[in-house]
Design a protein around this motif. Structure first.
Motif, PDB file in Angstrom:
ATOM      1  N   ILE A  80       0.832  -1.201   0.000  1.00  0.00           N
ATOM      2  CA  ILE A  80       0.000   0.000   0.000  1.00  0.00           C
ATOM      3  C   ILE A  80       0.868   1.253   0.000  1.00  0.00           C
ATOM      4  N   ILE A  81       1.940   1.231   0.779  1.00  0.00           N
ATOM      5  CA  ILE A  81       2.829   2.388   0.828  1.00  0.00           C
ATOM      6  C   ILE A  81       3.462   2.622  -0.542  1.00  0.00           C
ATOM      7  N   GLN A  82       3.852   1.543  -1.220  1.00  0.00           N
ATOM      8  CA  GLN A  82       4.435   1.679  -2.551  1.00  0.00           C
ATOM      9  C   GLN A  82       3.426   2.278  -3.535  1.00  0.00           C
TER      10      GLN A  82
ATOM     11  N   ASP B 242       9.443  10.301 -11.224  1.00  0.00           N
ATOM     12  CA  ASP B 242      10.887  10.511 -11.173  1.00  0.00           C
ATOM     13  C   ASP B 242      11.505   9.988  -9.888  1.00  0.00           C
ATOM     14  N   GLY B 243      10.700   9.299  -9.057  1.00  0.00           N
ATOM     15  CA  GLY B 243      11.205   8.729  -7.819  1.00  0.00           C
ATOM     16  C   GLY B 243      11.181   9.679  -6.646  1.00  0.00           C
ATOM     17  N   PHE B 244      10.608  10.879  -6.846  1.00  0.00           N
ATOM     18  CA  PHE B 244      10.519  11.860  -5.771  1.00  0.00           C
ATOM     19  C   PHE B 244       9.163  12.559  -5.836  1.00  0.00           C
ATOM     20  N   ILE B 245       8.664  12.986  -4.668  1.00  0.00           N
ATOM     21  CA  ILE B 245       7.388  13.701  -4.602  1.00  0.00           C
ATOM     22  C   ILE B 245       7.679  15.164  -4.292  1.00  0.00           C
ATOM     23  N   THR B 246       7.235  16.040  -5.186  1.00  0.00           N
ATOM     24  CA  THR B 246       7.400  17.465  -4.938  1.00  0.00           C
ATOM     25  C   THR B 246       6.245  17.968  -4.087  1.00  0.00           C
ATOM     26  N   GLU B 247       6.374  19.180  -3.574  1.00  0.00           N
ATOM     27  CA  GLU B 247       5.305  19.739  -2.747  1.00  0.00           C
ATOM     28  C   GLU B 247       4.044  19.941  -3.572  1.00  0.00           C
ATOM     29  N   GLU B 248       4.204  20.290  -4.861  1.00  0.00           N
ATOM     30  CA  GLU B 248       3.038  20.494  -5.721  1.00  0.00           C
ATOM     31  C   GLU B 248       2.294  19.181  -5.938  1.00  0.00           C
ATOM     32  N   GLU B 249       3.046  18.085  -6.202  1.00  0.00           N
ATOM     33  CA  GLU B 249       2.414  16.778  -6.375  1.00  0.00           C
ATOM     34  C   GLU B 249       1.718  16.344  -5.081  1.00  0.00           C
ATOM     35  N   PHE B 250       2.395  16.541  -3.982  1.00  0.00           N
ATOM     36  CA  PHE B 250       1.849  16.168  -2.676  1.00  0.00           C
ATOM     37  C   PHE B 250       0.542  16.916  -2.414  1.00  0.00           C
ATOM     38  N   SER B 251       0.542  18.204  -2.730  1.00  0.00           N
ATOM     39  CA  SER B 251      -0.642  19.041  -2.497  1.00  0.00           C
ATOM     40  C   SER B 251      -1.791  18.624  -3.396  1.00  0.00           C
ATOM     41  N   THR B 252      -1.490  18.298  -4.648  1.00  0.00           N
ATOM     42  CA  THR B 252      -2.549  17.933  -5.604  1.00  0.00           C
ATOM     43  C   THR B 252      -3.323  16.704  -5.155  1.00  0.00           C
ATOM     44  N   ILE B 253      -2.578  15.667  -4.735  1.00  0.00           N
ATOM     45  CA  ILE B 253      -3.230  14.421  -4.352  1.00  0.00           C
ATOM     46  C   ILE B 253      -4.027  14.597  -3.057  1.00  0.00           C
ATOM     47  N   LEU B 254      -3.458  15.287  -2.072  1.00  0.00           N
ATOM     48  CA  LEU B 254      -4.185  15.482  -0.815  1.00  0.00           C
ATOM     49  C   LEU B 254      -5.407  16.361  -1.009  1.00  0.00           C
ATOM     50  N   GLN B 255      -5.317  17.322  -1.910  1.00  0.00           N
ATOM     51  CA  GLN B 255      -6.497  18.141  -2.201  1.00  0.00           C
ATOM     52  C   GLN B 255      -7.631  17.272  -2.735  1.00  0.00           C
TER      53      GLN B 255
ATOM     54  N   GLU C  17       7.573  18.258   7.309  1.00  0.00           N
ATOM     55  CA  GLU C  17       7.776  17.247   8.345  1.00  0.00           C
ATOM     56  C   GLU C  17       8.249  15.929   7.750  1.00  0.00           C
ATOM     57  N   ILE C  18       7.845  15.649   6.493  1.00  0.00           N
ATOM     58  CA  ILE C  18       8.227  14.394   5.845  1.00  0.00           C
ATOM     59  C   ILE C  18       9.551  14.544   5.103  1.00  0.00           C
ATOM     60  N   ALA C  19       9.705  15.633   4.345  1.00  0.00           N
ATOM     61  CA  ALA C  19      10.849  15.790   3.453  1.00  0.00           C
ATOM     62  C   ALA C  19      12.079  16.282   4.191  1.00  0.00           C
ATOM     63  N   GLN C  20      13.231  15.772   3.770  1.00  0.00           N
ATOM     64  CA  GLN C  20      14.510  16.259   4.284  1.00  0.00           C
ATOM     65  C   GLN C  20      15.008  17.451   3.471  1.00  0.00           C
ATOM     66  N   GLY C  21      14.510  17.570   2.227  1.00  0.00           N
ATOM     67  CA  GLY C  21      14.924  18.670   1.362  1.00  0.00           C
ATOM     68  C   GLY C  21      13.744  19.239   0.620  1.00  0.00           C
ATOM     69  N   ASP C  22      13.907  19.417  -0.700  1.00  0.00           N
ATOM     70  CA  ASP C  22      12.844  20.014  -1.517  1.00  0.00           C
ATOM     71  C   ASP C  22      11.863  18.982  -2.031  1.00  0.00           C
TER      72      ASP C  22
ATOM     73  N   TYR D   4      11.268   7.870  -1.504  1.00  0.00           N
ATOM     74  CA  TYR D   4      10.427   6.759  -1.063  1.00  0.00           C
ATOM     75  C   TYR D   4      10.732   6.360   0.380  1.00  0.00           C
ATOM     76  N   GLU D   5      12.015   6.323   0.732  1.00  0.00           N
ATOM     77  CA  GLU D   5      12.385   5.935   2.089  1.00  0.00           C
ATOM     78  C   GLU D   5      11.820   6.913   3.119  1.00  0.00           C
ATOM     79  N   GLU D   6      11.856   8.207   2.794  1.00  0.00           N
ATOM     80  CA  GLU D   6      11.277   9.216   3.701  1.00  0.00           C
ATOM     81  C   GLU D   6       9.775   9.037   3.819  1.00  0.00           C
ATOM     82  N   PHE D   7       9.133   8.769   2.687  1.00  0.00           N
ATOM     83  CA  PHE D   7       7.682   8.565   2.685  1.00  0.00           C
ATOM     84  C   PHE D   7       7.306   7.325   3.488  1.00  0.00           C
ATOM     85  N   LYS D   8       8.052   6.237   3.287  1.00  0.00           N
ATOM     86  CA  LYS D   8       7.779   4.994   3.996  1.00  0.00           C
ATOM     87  C   LYS D   8       8.001   5.166   5.492  1.00  0.00           C
ATOM     88  N   SER D   9       9.095   5.805   5.873  1.00  0.00           N
ATOM     89  CA  SER D   9       9.392   6.014   7.291  1.00  0.00           C
ATOM     90  C   SER D   9       8.290   6.819   7.960  1.00  0.00           C
ATOM     91  N   PHE D  10       7.820   7.858   7.291  1.00  0.00           N
ATOM     92  CA  PHE D  10       6.755   8.690   7.852  1.00  0.00           C
ATOM     93  C   PHE D  10       5.456   7.891   7.970  1.00  0.00           C
TER      94      PHE D  10
END
Length: 543
Positions: free
Chosen positions: A432-434, A445-458, A474-479, A483-489
């Protein structure tokens, strides 16, 4: 447009998505009815209210009674010690054979008499009901409710049977020698095999055909306020032999005997009891309970059936509280929560939800971090939304309602533990996490941007102007989020699992509501199908 982008576009067109109403949003998992709250608020506290008149009586009677009774008790203990010493002379600390012969015949009657004399000197008026079974009829006595150190009176009335006690108690001055005269089953805290050794010793004595003295056990394992019978530990029922239940009642207007985790101390209760003109206690011996074949194979079943018999005779309910609830209660107090917050009926929850002590204790820490802003120690929808760093929306209200099992608009710790285990954790699988990560990663591209994150949650929450910057940081270490950050969270915050999978439900619900759609590559490519959807919720219906 790639498949994940198509999925995002499909979900964004769901009627009601982005406008605040549920639209085609699928119903969430219904509340379960198998976890009824306990019938008593807190069996581990006792608040004795003493009136002004009672305080005056205690003061004036105490001037005479307290020193006299204290002196008498001390003299009786000193008088009993030589007889206990004679009874146990040249005997090993852990007995391999019962004490027999002239020493037992000479010392036991004297110790029984002195035991009764000691309780009489403390002001106890004892009423005995029922018939005491012989060692052949019932090798084991089980006593409940256990509410005080004064419950030792049951041992005196029953004829000084053996008891299960800590090894350290046998080394205590004076009292240790008296305890050893009872031929106790000693439990060592430092021995890793102590539990197995203790059970084997109980079985050996209970099946000795009357060679050893009867054993008296307080199966609750801790003191309560007598408002209910908590879980019986199975130790006394493992041998599969007949047991005789013993009931204890203290029918006094002023309760000066109850010794619980929150209330009067040992010293205070002794003083209050010694200052009473008399203290009534009823000791009732119920008929012997002989296990059937099924109960012999299942000690827990035997224990529960005996407990039900005793509870019916007392006219009080039973609960699945245990000593672990006491530990959680103390931990809740240390976390500045109301002590009652920790009472979850540990036995029932751990058995049904496959949770262990460490897991529930960890959940208590998480709960405290959410409820810290709540004066009553309960979580409301506002605290819940603030913790998740999300606005109050229809989806969040649905999720909150699943936790709120008694429909009172707030979540207590018990509801929180059940909600995490039943609703959230089953959805937090690797697969499910995957899938959730792929849906958020629109450009693959193997990374979630803030715009992508916002679109899906909206789309998931139905909030078009949702600000997710705080949650994203709180989830991201950078910009961006790997996947590892997402899974850990996701693993550390299982509450979000239902939020994330809501998007999958939206996608499936919308696609299958369109008759002209012949194939659903976006769903298949992300391993979401009607069959899988059913499997993902089936385990949430059995708690």
């Amino acid at each position: 447009m790639n498949r994940c982008a198509e999925a995002a576009a499909v979900a964004a067109t769901v009627p009601g998505a982005g406008v605040g109403d549920a639209g085609l949003r699928p119903p969430m998992v219904p509340r379960q009815a198998s976890f009824f709250p306990p019938p008593v608020p807190n069996p581990f506290v006792q608040q004795t209210q003493i009136s002004a008149a009672s305080r005056l009586q205690i003061f004036f009677l105490g001037i005479i009674l307290l020193p006299v009774r204290a002196i008498l008790v001390a003299l009786i203990i000193l008088l009993a010690w030589p007889f206990a010493a004679i009874s146990t002379a040249f005997c090993p600390e852990k007995l391999t054979h019962p004490i027999t012969g002239w020493r037992r015949k000479f010392t036991q009657p004297v110790l029984k008499f002195l035991g009764r004399a000691m309780f009489f000197s403390m002001g106890f008026v004892v009423t005995v009901k029922g018939k005491i079974a012989s060692p052949l009829e019932a090798p084991i006595f089980v006593v409940a409710p256990h509410s005080s150190f004064f419950d030792g009176i049951a041992c005196v009335v029953a004829g000084l049977p053996s008891m299960v006690s800590r090894n350290e108690n046998a080394h205590a001055p004076l009292i240790g020698r008296l305890l050893r005269a009872l031929q106790p089953v000693l439990v060592s805290r430092v021995d890793p095999d102590s539990r197995k050794t203790t059970i084997n010793e109980i079985i050996k004595r209970a099946t000795s055909g009357g060679e050893w003295p009867q054993i008296i056990v307080f199966p609750e394992g801790t003191c309560t306020n007598r408002s209910c019978l908590i879980t019986f530990k199975p130790g006394a029922f493992i041998p599969g032999v007949a047991v005789q239940p013993i009931l204890l009642r203290y029918p006094n207007k002023l309760d000066t005997v109850t010794w619980t985790w929150q209330g009067y101390t040992f010293f205070q209760l002794c003083v209050l009891t010694f200052c009473q003109p008399f203290t009534k206690v009823e000791v009732e011996f119920l008929p012997v309970q002989v296990p059937n074949d099924e109960e012999k194979k299942d000690p827990v079943l035997f224990a529960n059936n005996v407990r039900n018999t005793m509870a019916n005779a007392l006219g009080i309910p039973v609960t699945d509280h245990t000593y672990e609830d006491c530990r959680l209660m103390i931990s809740a107090g240390q976390l500045t929560l109301p002590m009652e917050a920790g009472l979850v009926e540990f036995t029932k929850i751990s058995r049904k939800l496959k949770l262990d002590w460490d897991g529930i204790r960890k959940h208590l820490d998480e709960y405290a971090s959410i409820a810290s802003s709540s004066k009553g120690g309960r979580i409301g929808i506002e605290e819940f939304a603030e913790y998740l760093k999300l606005p109050v929306s229809d989806v969040l209200r649905q999720l909150f309602a699943l936790f709120d099992r008694n429909h009172d608009g707030s979540i207590d710790f018990r509801e929180y533990v059940i909600g995490l285990a039943v609703l959230c954790n089953p959805a937090n699988t690797e697969e499910i996490i995957q899938v959730a990560f792929k849906l958020f990663d629109v450009d693959e591209d193997g990374f979630i941007t803030e715009e992508e994150f916002s679109t899906i949650l909206q789309a998931s929450l139905g909030v078009p102007d949702l600000d997710v910057s705080g949650l994203f940081k709180e989830i991201a270490q950078g910009d961006s989020i790997s996947y590892e950050e997402f899974k850990s969270f996701a693993l550390k915050h299982p509450e979000y699992a239902k939020i994330f999978t809501t998007y999958l439900d939206l996608q499936t619900c919308h696609v299958f509501s369109m008759p002209e759609v012949q194939e659903i590559p976006s769903v298949a490519s992300n391993k979401v199908s009607p069959e899988n959807h059913e499997e993902s919720t089936s385990d949430k219906k059995d708690d």
